[in-house]
Design a protein around this motif. Structure first.
Motif, PDB file in Angstrom:
ATOM      1  N   ALA A   1       0.861  -1.183   0.000  1.00 55.30           N
ATOM      2  CA  ALA A   1       0.000   0.000   0.000  1.00 55.30           C
ATOM      3  C   ALA A   1       0.900   1.237   0.000  1.00 55.30           C
ATOM      4  O   ALA A   1       1.855   1.316   0.777  1.00 55.30           O
ATOM      5  CB  ALA A   1      -0.897  -0.014   1.229  1.00 55.30           C
ATOM      6  N   GLY A  16      -6.828  -0.974   1.229  1.00 54.95           N
ATOM      7  CA  GLY A  16      -5.485  -1.312   0.775  1.00 54.95           C
ATOM      8  C   GLY A  16      -4.894  -0.305  -0.189  1.00 54.95           C
ATOM      9  O   GLY A  16      -3.905  -0.588  -0.859  1.00 54.95           O
ATOM     10  N   ASP A  22      -1.023   3.263   2.898  1.00 55.64           N
ATOM     11  CA  ASP A  22      -0.322   2.731   4.069  1.00 55.64           C
ATOM     12  C   ASP A  22      -0.798   3.499   5.297  1.00 55.64           C
ATOM     13  O   ASP A  22      -0.692   4.727   5.344  1.00 55.64           O
ATOM     14  CB  ASP A  22       1.186   2.914   3.869  1.00 55.64           C
TER      15      ASP A  22
END
Length: 302
Positions: free
Chosen positions: A71, A146, A149
């Motif tokens: 991600a 996803g 991050d």
């Protein structure tokens, strides 16, 4: 009939439209943007409100141009206005980030235009609260999908978008870092200096200060400096007549007085919005260095 048209993948174009036949001709512009380079195209995403059936917040997500199994870090952008909107059109600064391993999400939080009168009016008295909540929900939604991050979500904004970013940073430690680009740090000071065209606008956003004084204090980033523990970078023009330079200086000093170390980048010959090419380059380079510094494992530069 003539029109200026925008596209996600081409430069702005001047069109001539025949209202009778519907025939469209391009008079100027319309060239492919960034020839020879891949462009990250926007994808639409929605975020539901707290009760699950409230008005849906919407935004545009731009993925990094390079494929990655992980991600990506995410730059969450609050548009200015605040009763304006983000549109899925070519923005070279968004592409700057996508070519450097970042994803970008532009969020149309409550109060944004183009989603009906009720949605726009839902920001009345709720500036610094509804928009902040919607930005956070957008970040959470993209992380859960996803597409970002969770440890590398950054938030930034220009002008009133900078205000939203600063309020978000004072409310939560969920962001890795944030950026204010000539952002509002003191709404009451802005109210005293604003032009006649927007007289009363801030009272609509926060309420009459004579009756809602505590609300104004609670939603003043400068007075919330002690609550901000996240790294912040500021950009300010010395000729800004909207968000006057003192606003940013006072905010930075308040944070430093609390033991924090905000970065301040000063542009003496810029106003409200940086128009000089060298200023834009300097700003993007400083932002890039700042975001890399506050990533747990820095993204490799392009």
């Amino acid at each position: 009939m003539y029109d200026i048209a925008k596209s996600a993948s081409h430069l702005d174009a001047v069109l001539r439209i025949d209202p009778v036949t519907g025939c469209v001709s391009v008079l100027a512009g319309g060239e492919k943007a960034l020839p020879g380079y891949e462009i990250s195209l926007p994808s639409n995403f929605g975020v539901s409100g707290l009760d699950g059936n409230a008005q849906c917040r919407q935004g545009f997500y731009y993925s990094p141009v390079s494929d990655t199994a992980k991600a990506p870090p995410l730059i969450l952008i609050a548009h200015g206005g605040p009763t304006s909107a983000a549109y899925p059109v070519f923005n070279p600064q968004v592409q700057f980030w996508c070519h450097r391993g970042f994803a970008v999400a532009e969020v149309n939080y409550r109060g944004s235009t183009g989603f009906g009168r009720d949605f726009r009016l839902s920001l009345a008295g709720c500036w610094g609260e509804a928009d902040v909540d919607d930005m956070s929900r957008a970040a959470d939604s993209l992380v859960a999908a996803g597409m970002a991050d969770k440890d590398k979500v950054f938030i930034q904004g220009r002008s009133s978008g900078g205000y939203t970013a600063l309020m978000a940073l004072s409310e939560s430690n969920r962001y890795a870092a944030g950026a204010s680009l000539y952002g509002v740090t003191d709404p009451l000071q802005l109210r005293q200096a604003t032009h006649r065209f927007e007289s009363g606008y801030l009272d609509w956003l926060l309420g009459d200060p004579s009756r809602h004084g505590q609300r104004w204090k609670d939603r003043t980033p400068r007075l919330r400096a002690t609550a901000m523990n996240t790294p912040v970078i500021f950009f300010q023009g010395g000729l800004d007549k909207v968000v006057v330079p003192e606003q940013t200086r006072d905010m930075v000093e308040a944070m430093r007085g609390n033991g924090q170390s905000p970065e301040l980048h000063w542009f003496e010959t810029e106003g409200h919005g940086f128009i000089q090419e060298k200023s834009q380059v300097r700003m993007l380079e400083a932002l890039h260095t700042f975001y890399l510094k506050h990533s747990q494992d820095p993204v490799n530069p392009w």
